[in-house]
Design an enzyme around this catalytic site. Structure first.
Site, PDB file in Angstrom:
ATOM      1  N   ASP A 147      54.064 -37.901  77.264  1.00  0.00           N
ATOM      2  CA  ASP A 147      54.554 -36.631  77.812  1.00  0.00           C
ATOM      3  C   ASP A 147      55.158 -35.820  76.666  1.00  0.00           C
ATOM      4  O   ASP A 147      56.061 -36.302  75.979  1.00  0.00           O
ATOM      5  CB  ASP A 147      55.608 -36.898  78.897  1.00  0.00           C
ATOM      6  N   HIS A 220      46.091 -32.019  85.590  1.00  0.00           N
ATOM      7  CA  HIS A 220      47.403 -31.435  85.296  1.00  0.00           C
ATOM      8  C   HIS A 220      47.315 -30.483  84.107  1.00  0.00           C
ATOM      9  O   HIS A 220      47.933 -29.408  84.129  1.00  0.00           O
ATOM     10  CB  HIS A 220      48.400 -32.569  85.046  1.00  0.00           C
TER      11      HIS A 220
HETATM   12  C1  HEM Z   1      55.297 -35.436  88.212  1.00  0.00           C
HETATM   13  C2  HEM Z   1      55.691 -34.555  87.351  1.00  0.00           C
HETATM   14  C3  HEM Z   1      55.016 -34.363  86.016  1.00  0.00           C
HETATM   15  C4  HEM Z   1      54.466 -35.291  85.170  1.00  0.00           C
HETATM   16  C5  HEM Z   1      54.389 -36.810  85.354  1.00  0.00           C
HETATM   17  C6  HEM Z   1      53.935 -34.572  84.029  1.00  0.00           C
HETATM   18  C7  HEM Z   1      53.282 -35.161  82.961  1.00  0.00           C
HETATM   19  C8  HEM Z   1      52.595 -34.465  81.986  1.00  0.00           C
HETATM   20  C9  HEM Z   1      51.706 -35.052  81.013  1.00  0.00           C
HETATM   21  C10 HEM Z   1      51.426 -36.552  80.888  1.00  0.00           C
HETATM   22  C11 HEM Z   1      51.184 -34.035  80.269  1.00  0.00           C
HETATM   23  C12 HEM Z   1      50.140 -34.162  79.150  1.00  0.00           C
HETATM   24  C13 HEM Z   1      50.737 -34.385  77.813  1.00  0.00           C
HETATM   25  C14 HEM Z   1      51.534 -33.230  77.296  1.00  0.00           C
HETATM   26  O1  HEM Z   1      50.992 -32.223  76.866  1.00  0.00           O
HETATM   27  O2  HEM Z   1      52.736 -33.330  77.374  1.00  0.00           O
HETATM   28  C15 HEM Z   1      51.767 -32.807  80.742  1.00  0.00           C
HETATM   29  C16 HEM Z   1      51.501 -31.543  80.237  1.00  0.00           C
HETATM   30  C17 HEM Z   1      52.113 -30.396  80.664  1.00  0.00           C
HETATM   31  N1  HEM Z   1      52.929 -30.252  81.749  1.00  0.00           N
HETATM   32 FE1  HEM Z   1      53.520 -31.733  83.005  1.00  0.00          FE
HETATM   33  N2  HEM Z   1      54.193 -33.239  84.207  1.00  0.00           N
HETATM   34  C18 HEM Z   1      54.848 -33.062  85.399  1.00  0.00           C
HETATM   35  C19 HEM Z   1      55.277 -31.867  85.940  1.00  0.00           C
HETATM   36  C20 HEM Z   1      55.176 -30.645  85.325  1.00  0.00           C
HETATM   37  C21 HEM Z   1      55.778 -29.421  85.815  1.00  0.00           C
HETATM   38  C22 HEM Z   1      56.617 -29.294  87.090  1.00  0.00           C
HETATM   39  C23 HEM Z   1      55.467 -28.441  84.909  1.00  0.00           C
HETATM   40  C24 HEM Z   1      55.850 -26.975  84.864  1.00  0.00           C
HETATM   41  C25 HEM Z   1      56.349 -26.290  85.859  1.00  0.00           C
HETATM   42  C26 HEM Z   1      54.666 -29.056  83.857  1.00  0.00           C
HETATM   43  C27 HEM Z   1      54.175 -28.390  82.756  1.00  0.00           C
HETATM   44  C28 HEM Z   1      53.351 -28.948  81.813  1.00  0.00           C
HETATM   45  C29 HEM Z   1      52.771 -28.201  80.702  1.00  0.00           C
HETATM   46  C30 HEM Z   1      53.014 -26.718  80.386  1.00  0.00           C
HETATM   47  C31 HEM Z   1      51.984 -29.102  79.993  1.00  0.00           C
HETATM   48  C32 HEM Z   1      51.150 -28.802  78.737  1.00  0.00           C
HETATM   49  C33 HEM Z   1      49.803 -28.233  79.095  1.00  0.00           C
HETATM   50  C34 HEM Z   1      49.006 -27.908  77.840  1.00  0.00           C
HETATM   51  O3  HEM Z   1      49.309 -26.883  77.215  1.00  0.00           O
HETATM   52  O4  HEM Z   1      48.120 -28.693  77.500  1.00  0.00           O
HETATM   53  N3  HEM Z   1      54.512 -30.385  84.133  1.00  0.00           N
HETATM   54  N4  HEM Z   1      52.605 -33.082  81.798  1.00  0.00           N
END
Ligand code: HEM
Length: 306
Positions: A147, A220
């Site tokens: 993450d 996601h």
């Molecule tokens: C169950 C809740 C969540 C989990 C387990 C989760 C997990 C992850 C993971 C594993 C990634 C891919 C690796 C990374 O780029 O960090 C990611 C990307 C991302 N997440 Fe989440 N996330 C969650 C909720 C959210 C929420 C609520 C938001 C925003 C409101 C969010 C915004 C983002 C963004 C902006 C990226 C990067 C996308 C990119 O530019 O490639 N995430 N998240």
């Protein structure tokens, strides 16, 4: 020394940007209705001062409290979190007044800091969330995926994504979104690794983004990697895994230069944008809290707390 273009100059709270601490603690409070503002200010100032050296801290306040503390520094667009109901998933609102995020190298010292903060605030506020957390393996979410991979790469870029720019009300402060998510790991872990990777949109072992047709529209990554009018909706994510064998998940915590960035991404995740697609990850994790906050610059905080 040269200053990277557009990097805000007001001093932000340092704890936002310190990385590498393995122990964390989040506290959320609601103000007591009858607490005099002078007492609230001194309790908040004491809470900050009583965090021992070596523990990183961030103090953020809800829109209502910041309006009372610093009406002239109200950043544009700061409003309470509203519940989100999409076609397949729901995110509740639990808007509160005070958020304290503590992190440090060791669990015991972070505990002492949490105790000190709680002691300072107990006269004026009711504790609503008291959540220890930790770094899971090599900065992974409990699903096993790294993450933070797509976070802006260096401190200058993180500041641009996370802080209100110079010249605007609240410059050097950060809009904050927090949501406590409870994971259903049994359901997620029942998927093959390839299917899990299609939920997230990255490979599990080394976090490589799926390319071309391999990247599903409901992953996601697809739902969160957004551009509006050519501007990437970048934010700086600092989420915290937490929990016990019985209940566990992610305390989602992120900092941004505008609240609209969170709103746009949440709407996309919850299926409320044009294509109506819901983030597949929402099948495996349920939000149970949601608040917007403002983490003022050091200067604004000192002025407001007197
Ligand atoms: C169950 C809740 C969540 C989990 C387990 C989760 C997990 C992850 C993971 C594993 C990634 C891919 C690796 C990374 O780029 O960090 C990611 C990307 C991302 N997440 Fe989440 N996330 C969650 C909720 C959210 C929420 C609520 C938001 C925003 C409101 C969010 C915004 C983002 C963004 C902006 C990226 C990067 C996308 C990119 O530019 O490639 N995430 N998240």
């Amino acid at each position: 020394m040269t200053t990277p273009q557009n990097t805000p100059q007001a001093t932000p709270q340092a704890g936002i940007f310190i990385e590498g601490n393995r122990a964390q603690h989040v506290l959320e409070y609601t103000l007591k209705a009858d607490a005099p503002m002078a007492d609230v200010k001194s309790a908040l100032a004491r809470a900050r001062a009583d965090v021992p050296a070596g523990i990183a801290q961030v103090l953020a306040v809800g829109p209502g409290l910041w309006a009372r503390l610093a009406r002239n520094h109200m950043p544009l667009g700061l409003t309470d979190f509203q519940p989100i109901t999409g076609p397949k998933a729901h995110a509740p609102a639990s808007q509160r007044d005070v958020l304290v995020w503590l992190h440090g190298p060791a669990r015991d010292a972070v505990f002492d800091a949490a105790k000190a903060v709680d002691h300072a605030l107990q006269g004026v506020a009711v504790r609503e969330l008291d959540l220890p957390g930790f770094t899971y393996r090599d900065s992974r979410d409990m699903t096993g995926f790294i993450d933070g991979s797509a976070n802006p790469k260096d401190v200058a870029a993180r500041k641009v994504a996370a802080l209100v720019p110079d010249g605007e009300a609240g410059a050097g402060g950060a809009f904050v979104l927090s949501q406590r998510y409870i994971h259903n790991l049994d359901a997620f872990n029942a998927l093959s690794e390839a299917a899990q990777e299609r939920v997230i949109g990255r490979t599990k072992a080394d976090s490589i983004e799926l390319a071309g047709d391999a990247q599903p529209a409901d992953s996601h990554v697809s739902r969160t990697d957004l551009k509006i009018d050519g501007v990437g909706q970048k934010m700086y994510r600092r989420s915290m895994p937490y929990g016990t064998a019985g209940e566990h998940g992610l305390y989602f915590l992120a900092f941004a230069c505008a609240q609209s960035r969170f709103e746009v991404v949440l709407n996309s995740m919850y299926g409320l944008t044009g294509d109506g697609i819901t983030d597949h990850l929402m099948d495996f994790s349920q939000a149970v809290t949601g608040s917007y906050w403002f983490a003022p610059s050091e200067g604004d905080l000192e002025k407001a707390l007197g």
